[in-house]
Design a protein around this motif. Structure first.
Motif, PDB file in Angstrom:
ATOM      1  N   TYR A  24      -1.722  -0.315  -1.910  1.00 21.36           N
ATOM      2  CA  TYR A  24      -0.614  -1.017  -1.922  1.00 21.36           C
ATOM      3  C   TYR A  24      -0.035  -1.360  -0.565  1.00 21.36           C
ATOM      4  CZ  TYR A  24       3.672  -2.458  -4.349  1.00 21.36           C
ATOM      5  OH  TYR A  24       4.732  -3.808  -4.790  1.00 21.36           O
ATOM      6  N   ASP A  53      -3.132   3.859  -2.786  1.00 21.08           N
ATOM      7  CA  ASP A  53      -2.819   3.854  -1.402  1.00 21.08           C
ATOM      8  C   ASP A  53      -3.219   2.559  -0.760  1.00 21.08           C
ATOM      9  OD1 ASP A  53      -5.615   4.123  -1.398  1.00 21.08           O
ATOM     10  OD2 ASP A  53      -5.458   6.053   0.130  1.00 21.08           O
ATOM     11  N   HIS A 104       5.979   1.725  -4.591  1.00 21.80           N
ATOM     12  CA  HIS A 104       4.758   2.466  -4.920  1.00 21.80           C
ATOM     13  C   HIS A 104       4.137   1.644  -6.055  1.00 21.80           C
ATOM     14  CE1 HIS A 104       6.161   5.702  -2.586  1.00 21.80           C
ATOM     15  NE2 HIS A 104       7.266   5.592  -2.930  1.00 21.80           N
TER      16      HIS A 104
END
Length: 423
Positions: free
Chosen positions: A305, A303, A297
C-alpha cells in the motif's frame, strides 16, 4: 560589430524577461546563427540530471518496506525527511554564501557524494545487518547516509537549477520534469525488484540491494552526461552570451558583482515566487511521504500500500510538471492563489485519517494522493519557471539558486511539520 553585439545583448535580456524563445528572435533580428539542440540532446541531458539529483532521495523513501522491516519501531520516512532536508538547506545556504565556488566542481562533487551515500545501504546490509532487524547502529549509519545525500543535493540541485535558469524556459522545464520522473522511475524500480523476488526476508533484502545498485548505476550515468553537456554547441552559445552580458554591463559601469544590496533587490523581485514555492512544499512534505506511508493502512494491499501511494504521487507529480511543456500558466497571481488554496489538503487528509470510515478506505486516499502530486508538480513548476524571468540574464543563475533555497526551506519545514500528525 560592437553595435551588433550590444543589440544582441539587449534583445537577450528583453526576451529572457518576457519568456519568449530567445533563439528565434535574436537570430531574426541580428542574423546570428544559433546552434540547434541536435536531437534535443541538451534537453534530454538536463531532464536526466533533474532525475539524477532527486533519485537518491526517492530511493531512500521508496524502500520503505525494507527499512520498516529493519527498524520496526521507527518513523523512518519522517526521520529521513528531517535529516535530508535540514542538511540540504544548511549546506545550500553555505554554498550560496560562497557562491564563487565553481559550479562545475560543485556538481561533480555532489554526484560523487550521492554515489557514496547510495553505496552505504547494500554494503551495511551485506557486512553488518545481514537481514536482522532492530540494529540501531545500522539505523544511525543509514541516517548518516541520508544526511550525506542531503549535502550532495545542495551541491547538485543549486548548480543544475542555476545553470538551467540562464537558458530558455524549456531547459528549466526539463530539469523540473526530470525531478518528477525520478520518483516515477524509482517507484517502478521498487515495484519490479519487489515483485521478482520471493515475498520473504531474503527476497526483501535481495530486492533492496538490487534496487540500490540500479540507483548507483544511474548516478554514474549522470556524472558522464553532465561532463558532456557543457561541450554541446548550444550550451557553449548561451554561456558565451552570458559572458557578453556581464562584460557589457561592466563596460557600462554597471557592476555585476552580487553585493548584499543587489541580492536584496533580486529577493524583492522574486519574494512572492519564493514564498509560493515554499508553501507548496510545506503542504506537500508535511503530508507526504510521512503521513501517506505510515499513518494509513490497507488490509488488502499490506506493505504494498505504501509503495502504491508513493508511486501514485510520483506519477501525478510527473504529469503536473510535464503539463508546463504544453501549457504554462503565465499569470503569477493565479499561480500564487493556487499555492494558498492547497492548504485545503490538511482538512481533507484529516478526513482520511480520522473521518468517516469510507474516507479512510483505499479509493479516497489514493485519489487525494494523486491530486496532491498533480498540484505539487504543476504549480511548483510554473512558479519556478517564471521566477528567473523576473530578473536580467546575468542574475538568472543567482535567482535559480535562491529559488532552490526557498524550495528546500519549504521541504525542511514541511518535514518537521509532518511529525504533528503523530500528536
Amino acid at each position: 560589430m560592437e553595435a551588433k553585439e550590444e543589440a544582441t545583448i539587449s534583445l537577450l535580456n528583453h526576451n529572457h524577461n518576457k519568456h519568449d524563445n530567445n533563439e528565434e528572435i535574436i537570430s531574426k533580428e541580428n542574423n546570428i546563427i544559433i546552434p540547434q539542440d541536435s536531437l534535443n540532446l541538451a534537453y534530454i541531458i538536463y531532464f536526466i540530471l533533474g532525475t539524477g539529483f532527486l533519485l537518491p532521495w526517492n530511493a531512500f523513501i521508496t524502500a520503505v518496506d525494507y527499512f520498516h522491516y529493519l527498524y520496526p519501531d521507527q518513523s523512518i520516512n519522517r526521520i529521513f525527511s528531517v535529516v535530508y532536508y535540514s542538511f540540504s538547506l544548511v549546506f545550500l545556504l553555505i554554498i550560496f554564501y560562497f557562491r564563487k565556488f565553481n559550479a562545475y566542481v560543485r556538481i561533480n562533487l555532489g554526484l560523487g557524494l550521492f554515489l557514496l551515500a547510495l553505496l552505504v545501504v547494500p554494503l551495511i546490509d551485506l557486512f553488518y545487518i545481514k537481514g536482522r532487524s532492530g540494529l540501531n547502529y545500522g539505523l544511525y549509519v543509514t541516517v548518516g547516509a541520508v544526511g550525506l545525500s542531503g549535502v550532495a543535493n545542495a551541491l547538485v540541485e543549486g548548480g543544475v537549477m542555476g545553470s538551467a535558469a540562464e537558458l530558455p524556459d524549456r531547459y528549466m522545464q526539463a530539469v523540473l520534469s526530470g525531478t518528477s520522473a525520478s520518483g516515477v522511475l524509482v517507484s517502478f524500480m521498487r515495484i519490479f525488484t519487489k515483485a521478482v523476488y520471493p515475498q520473504d526476508i531474503h527476497g526483501l533484502r535481495d530486492s533492496a540491494i538490487l534496487y540500490f545498485i540500479v540507483a548507483i548505476l544511474f548516478v554514474v550515468i549522470c556524472i558522464f552526461l553532465y561532463n558532456v553537456v557543457s561541450h554541446l554547441p548550444i550550451i557553449k552559445h548561451y554561456n558565451k552570451l552570458r559572458t557578453q552580458v556581464v562584460s557589457q554591463n561592466k563596460r557600462d559601469q554597471n557592476d555585476c558583482s552580487l553585493s548584499t544590496g543587489s541580492i536584496w533587490e533580486i529577493m524583492q523581485k522574486i519574494k512572492w515566487y519564493g514564498f509560493g514555492v515554499s508553501l507548496i512544499y510545506i503542504v506537500t512534505l508535511s503530508i507526504f511521504p510521512g503521513s501517506v506511508t505510515e499513518d494509513v493502512h490497507s488490509i488488502i494491499l499490506g506493505d504494498w500500500y505504501a509503495i502504491l501511494l508513493i508511486t501514485c504521487f510520483n506519477v501525478f507529480d510527473f504529469v503536473g510538471k510535464s503539463l508546463t511543456a504544453v501549457y504554462l500558466l503565465d499569470n503569477a497571481n493565479i499561480a500564487l492563489g493556487a499555492c494558498f488554496a492547497r492548504l485545503l489538503f490538511y482538512p481533507l487528509y484529516l478526513g482520511c485519517l480520522d473521518g468517516p470510515e469510507f474516507f479512510r478506505t483505499e479509493i479516497p486516499v489514493i485519489s487525494l494522493t494523486c491530486l496532491l502530486g498533480l498540484t505539487t508538480g504543476y504549480f511548483a513548476s510554473v512558479v519556478m519557471i517564471l521566477a528567473p524571468k523576473r530578473v536580467q540574464l546575468q542574475h538568472a543563475e543567482t535567482t535559480g539558486i535562491l529559488i532552490a533555497v526557498f524550495l528546500i526551506l519549504g521541504l525542511a519545514i514541511g518535514s518537521i511539520l509532518s511529525w504533528f500528525w503523530l500528536i
